[in-house]
Design a protein around this motif. Structure first.
Motif: not given
Length: 112
Positions: A64-72
């Protein structure tokens, strides 16, 4: 909620990734699943945990493709170091539904 500038928005790095591994997270205070997400060559694979057990099982999350914040900055959640914040929305019952593209896109693609 306060208004932000477009430059503020650009500081949040939201990327798409594919879940490549998922496991139950019984040590979590609230039911959760541990996730390993592939964000492509530039970012690589990152770990997270998500309280998504109402709608998902580990087996059904693979691919499954998901969106995420990667720069926290990474955050310790029990024995897991969460490296990204997976994004979702609450349904009518308050359970999280994952946010992702409705068509396949390259891992690591940045949201615009």
């Amino acid at each position: 909620m306060a208004d932000i500038s477009f430059d503020d928005f650009l500081k949040v790095d939201i990327r798409v990734g594919t879940i490549v591994r998922a496991e139950p997270f019984p040590e979590a205070r609230k039911p959760a699943i541990k996730l390993w997400i592939n964000f492509g060559v530039d970012i690589g694979e990152k770990k997270s945990s998500a309280q998504i057990t109402a709608h998902y099982t580990p087996e059904k999350l693979i691919g499954k493709q998901v969106m995420a914040v990667t720069n926290f900055p990474p955050r310790q959640i029990g024995p897991v170091m969460s490296e990204v914040l997976v994004l979702g929305l609450s349904d009518d019952g308050g359970n999280i539904v994952l946010f992702g593209p409705d068509q396949a896109v390259p891992n690591g693609e940045r949201m615009h």
